[in-house]
Design a protein around this motif. Sequence first.
Motif, PDB file in Angstrom:
ATOM      1  N   LYS A 126       0.854  -1.187   0.000  1.00  0.00           N
ATOM      2  CA  LYS A 126       0.000   0.000   0.000  1.00  0.00           C
ATOM      3  C   LYS A 126       0.888   1.234   0.000  1.00  0.00           C
ATOM      4  O   LYS A 126       1.704   1.423   0.895  1.00  0.00           O
ATOM      5  CB  LYS A 126      -0.911   0.046   1.215  1.00  0.00           C
ATOM      6  CG  LYS A 126      -1.820   1.284   1.199  1.00  0.00           C
ATOM      7  CD  LYS A 126      -2.582   1.462   2.487  1.00  0.00           C
ATOM      8  CE  LYS A 126      -3.445   2.730   2.444  1.00  0.00           C
ATOM      9  NZ  LYS A 126      -4.113   2.985   3.736  1.00  0.00           N
ATOM     10  N   TYR A 127       0.742   2.058  -1.034  1.00  0.00           N
ATOM     11  CA  TYR A 127       1.420   3.347  -1.089  1.00  0.00           C
ATOM     12  C   TYR A 127       0.401   4.385  -0.649  1.00  0.00           C
ATOM     13  O   TYR A 127      -0.606   4.614  -1.324  1.00  0.00           O
ATOM     14  CB  TYR A 127       1.931   3.622  -2.505  1.00  0.00           C
ATOM     15  CG  TYR A 127       3.033   2.688  -2.923  1.00  0.00           C
ATOM     16  CD1 TYR A 127       4.365   3.027  -2.741  1.00  0.00           C
ATOM     17  CD2 TYR A 127       2.741   1.440  -3.471  1.00  0.00           C
ATOM     18  CE1 TYR A 127       5.385   2.173  -3.109  1.00  0.00           C
ATOM     19  CE2 TYR A 127       3.764   0.567  -3.836  1.00  0.00           C
ATOM     20  CZ  TYR A 127       5.076   0.941  -3.653  1.00  0.00           C
ATOM     21  OH  TYR A 127       6.073   0.077  -4.014  1.00  0.00           O
ATOM     22  N   THR A 128       0.657   4.999   0.492  1.00  0.00           N
ATOM     23  CA  THR A 128      -0.365   5.811   1.151  1.00  0.00           C
ATOM     24  C   THR A 128      -0.346   7.271   0.761  1.00  0.00           C
ATOM     25  O   THR A 128      -1.378   7.920   0.726  1.00  0.00           O
ATOM     26  CB  THR A 128      -0.202   5.718   2.673  1.00  0.00           C
ATOM     27  OG1 THR A 128       1.122   6.175   3.027  1.00  0.00           O
ATOM     28  CG2 THR A 128      -0.369   4.289   3.155  1.00  0.00           C
ATOM     29  N   ALA A 129       0.820   7.806   0.506  1.00  0.00           N
ATOM     30  CA  ALA A 129       0.929   9.253   0.324  1.00  0.00           C
ATOM     31  C   ALA A 129       1.256   9.616  -1.115  1.00  0.00           C
ATOM     32  O   ALA A 129       1.936   8.880  -1.820  1.00  0.00           O
ATOM     33  CB  ALA A 129       2.014   9.814   1.247  1.00  0.00           C
ATOM     34  N   GLN A 130       0.776  10.782  -1.523  1.00  0.00           N
ATOM     35  CA  GLN A 130       1.134  11.279  -2.837  1.00  0.00           C
ATOM     36  C   GLN A 130       2.634  11.523  -2.890  1.00  0.00           C
ATOM     37  O   GLN A 130       3.217  12.120  -1.996  1.00  0.00           O
ATOM     38  CB  GLN A 130       0.388  12.571  -3.131  1.00  0.00           C
ATOM     39  CG  GLN A 130       0.682  13.134  -4.520  1.00  0.00           C
ATOM     40  CD  GLN A 130      -0.198  14.330  -4.831  1.00  0.00           C
ATOM     41  OE1 GLN A 130      -1.167  14.586  -4.142  1.00  0.00           O
ATOM     42  NE2 GLN A 130       0.163  15.070  -5.870  1.00  0.00           N
ATOM     43  N   GLY A 131       3.263  11.002  -3.938  1.00  0.00           N
ATOM     44  CA  GLY A 131       4.695  11.162  -4.066  1.00  0.00           C
ATOM     45  C   GLY A 131       5.508  10.080  -3.380  1.00  0.00           C
ATOM     46  O   GLY A 131       6.730  10.132  -3.398  1.00  0.00           O
ATOM     47  N   SER A 132       4.860   9.079  -2.754  1.00  0.00           N
ATOM     48  CA  SER A 132       5.609   7.981  -2.147  1.00  0.00           C
ATOM     49  C   SER A 132       6.296   7.183  -3.244  1.00  0.00           C
ATOM     50  O   SER A 132       5.772   7.022  -4.333  1.00  0.00           O
ATOM     51  CB  SER A 132       4.693   7.082  -1.313  1.00  0.00           C
ATOM     52  OG  SER A 132       3.669   6.538  -2.124  1.00  0.00           O
ATOM     53  N   THR A 133       7.486   6.693  -2.953  1.00  0.00           N
ATOM     54  CA  THR A 133       8.295   6.063  -3.988  1.00  0.00           C
ATOM     55  C   THR A 133       8.936   4.773  -3.510  1.00  0.00           C
ATOM     56  O   THR A 133       9.045   4.501  -2.323  1.00  0.00           O
ATOM     57  CB  THR A 133       9.431   7.001  -4.454  1.00  0.00           C
ATOM     58  OG1 THR A 133      10.304   7.243  -3.343  1.00  0.00           O
ATOM     59  CG2 THR A 133       8.876   8.307  -4.989  1.00  0.00           C
ATOM     60  N   CYS A 134       9.348   3.985  -4.476  1.00  0.00           N
ATOM     61  CA  CYS A 134      10.222   2.833  -4.262  1.00  0.00           C
ATOM     62  C   CYS A 134      11.277   2.919  -5.348  1.00  0.00           C
ATOM     63  O   CYS A 134      10.950   2.902  -6.541  1.00  0.00           O
ATOM     64  CB  CYS A 134       9.427   1.533  -4.354  1.00  0.00           C
ATOM     65  SG  CYS A 134      10.413   0.033  -4.177  1.00  0.00           S
ATOM     66  N   GLY A 135      12.532   3.046  -4.978  1.00  0.00           N
ATOM     67  CA  GLY A 135      13.597   3.323  -5.934  1.00  0.00           C
ATOM     68  C   GLY A 135      13.830   2.207  -6.938  1.00  0.00           C
ATOM     69  O   GLY A 135      13.363   1.072  -6.774  1.00  0.00           O
ATOM     70  N   ALA A 136      14.570   2.510  -7.983  1.00  0.00           N
ATOM     71  CA  ALA A 136      14.851   1.556  -9.048  1.00  0.00           C
ATOM     72  C   ALA A 136      15.581   0.341  -8.507  1.00  0.00           C
ATOM     73  O   ALA A 136      16.543   0.459  -7.749  1.00  0.00           O
ATOM     74  CB  ALA A 136      15.690   2.227 -10.138  1.00  0.00           C
ATOM     75  N   HIS A 137      15.129  -0.846  -8.908  1.00  0.00           N
ATOM     76  CA  HIS A 137      15.732  -2.091  -8.437  1.00  0.00           C
ATOM     77  C   HIS A 137      15.314  -3.234  -9.358  1.00  0.00           C
ATOM     78  O   HIS A 137      14.423  -3.086 -10.194  1.00  0.00           O
ATOM     79  CB  HIS A 137      15.288  -2.399  -6.999  1.00  0.00           C
ATOM     80  CG  HIS A 137      13.814  -2.647  -6.873  1.00  0.00           C
ATOM     81  ND1 HIS A 137      12.875  -1.634  -6.898  1.00  0.00           N
ATOM     82  CD2 HIS A 137      13.105  -3.814  -6.734  1.00  0.00           C
ATOM     83  CE1 HIS A 137      11.663  -2.138  -6.771  1.00  0.00           C
ATOM     84  NE2 HIS A 137      11.765  -3.464  -6.680  1.00  0.00           N
ATOM     85  N   THR A 138      15.981  -4.361  -9.204  1.00  0.00           N
ATOM     86  CA  THR A 138      15.559  -5.598  -9.845  1.00  0.00           C
ATOM     87  C   THR A 138      15.207  -6.596  -8.755  1.00  0.00           C
ATOM     88  O   THR A 138      15.725  -6.526  -7.641  1.00  0.00           O
ATOM     89  CB  THR A 138      16.668  -6.183 -10.748  1.00  0.00           C
ATOM     90  OG1 THR A 138      17.847  -6.395  -9.967  1.00  0.00           O
ATOM     91  CG2 THR A 138      16.990  -5.247 -11.894  1.00  0.00           C
ATOM     92  N   ASP A 139      14.341  -7.557  -9.071  1.00  0.00           N
ATOM     93  CA  ASP A 139      13.896  -8.533  -8.080  1.00  0.00           C
ATOM     94  C   ASP A 139      14.781  -9.764  -8.094  1.00  0.00           C
ATOM     95  O   ASP A 139      15.201 -10.232  -9.159  1.00  0.00           O
ATOM     96  CB  ASP A 139      12.452  -8.962  -8.353  1.00  0.00           C
ATOM     97  CG  ASP A 139      11.459  -7.851  -8.108  1.00  0.00           C
ATOM     98  OD1 ASP A 139      11.830  -6.868  -7.430  1.00  0.00           O
ATOM     99  OD2 ASP A 139      10.315  -7.962  -8.591  1.00  0.00           O
ATOM    100  N   THR A 140      15.055 -10.299  -6.904  1.00  0.00           N
ATOM    101  CA  THR A 140      15.771 -11.575  -6.798  1.00  0.00           C
ATOM    102  C   THR A 140      14.739 -12.688  -6.919  1.00  0.00           C
ATOM    103  O   THR A 140      14.379 -13.341  -5.946  1.00  0.00           O
ATOM    104  CB  THR A 140      16.535 -11.666  -5.472  1.00  0.00           C
ATOM    105  OG1 THR A 140      17.338 -10.509  -5.324  1.00  0.00           O
ATOM    106  CG2 THR A 140      17.453 -12.883  -5.452  1.00  0.00           C
ATOM    107  N   THR A 141      14.258 -12.885  -8.127  1.00  0.00           N
ATOM    108  CA  THR A 141      13.222 -13.866  -8.405  1.00  0.00           C
ATOM    109  C   THR A 141      13.529 -14.592  -9.707  1.00  0.00           C
ATOM    110  O   THR A 141      14.422 -14.199 -10.466  1.00  0.00           O
ATOM    111  CB  THR A 141      11.846 -13.191  -8.558  1.00  0.00           C
ATOM    112  OG1 THR A 141      11.891 -12.286  -9.674  1.00  0.00           O
ATOM    113  CG2 THR A 141      11.443 -12.425  -7.306  1.00  0.00           C
ATOM    114  N   LEU A 142      12.776 -15.656  -9.948  1.00  0.00           N
ATOM    115  CA  LEU A 142      12.734 -16.228 -11.284  1.00  0.00           C
ATOM    116  C   LEU A 142      11.800 -15.378 -12.143  1.00  0.00           C
ATOM    117  O   LEU A 142      12.163 -14.916 -13.223  1.00  0.00           O
ATOM    118  CB  LEU A 142      12.236 -17.673 -11.230  1.00  0.00           C
ATOM    119  CG  LEU A 142      13.179 -18.679 -10.565  1.00  0.00           C
ATOM    120  CD1 LEU A 142      12.444 -19.960 -10.224  1.00  0.00           C
ATOM    121  CD2 LEU A 142      14.365 -18.974 -11.472  1.00  0.00           C
ATOM    122  N   VAL A 143      10.585 -15.171 -11.635  1.00  0.00           N
ATOM    123  CA  VAL A 143       9.583 -14.363 -12.307  1.00  0.00           C
ATOM    124  C   VAL A 143       8.804 -13.583 -11.251  1.00  0.00           C
ATOM    125  O   VAL A 143       8.537 -14.105 -10.159  1.00  0.00           O
ATOM    126  CB  VAL A 143       8.606 -15.251 -13.122  1.00  0.00           C
ATOM    127  CG1 VAL A 143       7.349 -14.484 -13.507  1.00  0.00           C
ATOM    128  CG2 VAL A 143       9.285 -15.783 -14.373  1.00  0.00           C
TER     129      VAL A 143
END
Length: 259
Positions: A126-143
């Motif tokens: 849940k992103y609650t606030a206007q302008g909330s962010t999650c920086g650039a990244h890649t996932d440690t996943t298969l998919v």
Amino acid sequence: MGACVSRSTAVCPVTITSTKHVAWFGGETPNVVVGDDLLDTFEYVMGWGLAFFAQKLNAKEKQPGYENHEGPGREVVVFARNEGDAQMRRAYVTLANKAIEVLCSVKGGSELSKYGYEASSLRINKYTAQGSTCGAHTDTTLVTLICDSCSGLLLWNSQTQAWEPNPPRVITAFSGRFLYCLSNGVSEPPASHKVISSKPRISVAFFLRPNPSASLDIPRTDSTTTYNEILRNRAFPEPWEDILEGAAGYQKRMALQLK
């Protein structure tokens, strides 16, 4: 395939756009059909998340998998295998099976389905606030399999050298670092992505990872390791460094996009 969650059981119904196939970011679209089971499951989990975060009760901190360590403007609920009620456990299995179906249909992924999904996770953001962010990244996943209630997710297109918005309410899949490494670089590079929310939003993601005890064959070497060993080391084993070099450069370029 896992039994799907009935749409009628959703606490707070959310309509997901019905598209014929799961959208794959990077490369050719896999021939993975979006059926009612997948639509029902994403709608249920997203509706559950909306209801859960709307409660704003102290009791929610005692719910399975609840986390609140992601920083201002973001809250997370994570369900591992066999966590949550019966409906959430069914949702986990349905999404796991669909993620494996995607994995089997993309370049370099067909042989990796043998690793299973016991260490995978179902996450509601849940992103609650206007302008909330999650920086650039890649996932440690298969998919990674993902669907958002509204816009905010951006994926980096290496061909156009630009961030592209992912359509909201559309089921999208993209590659992670495990797929790239275990396929010996045959698959698409791990998809770099970030979030910039202009309004409150809910995101449901399923992270397909190998089983903890799965014996992972290290490409270009005679070595093997397990997902548990990788977790203990908090890094990929040394023999993968040459394979990761290209991915590391890719990620470095992504980081520069944030400046």
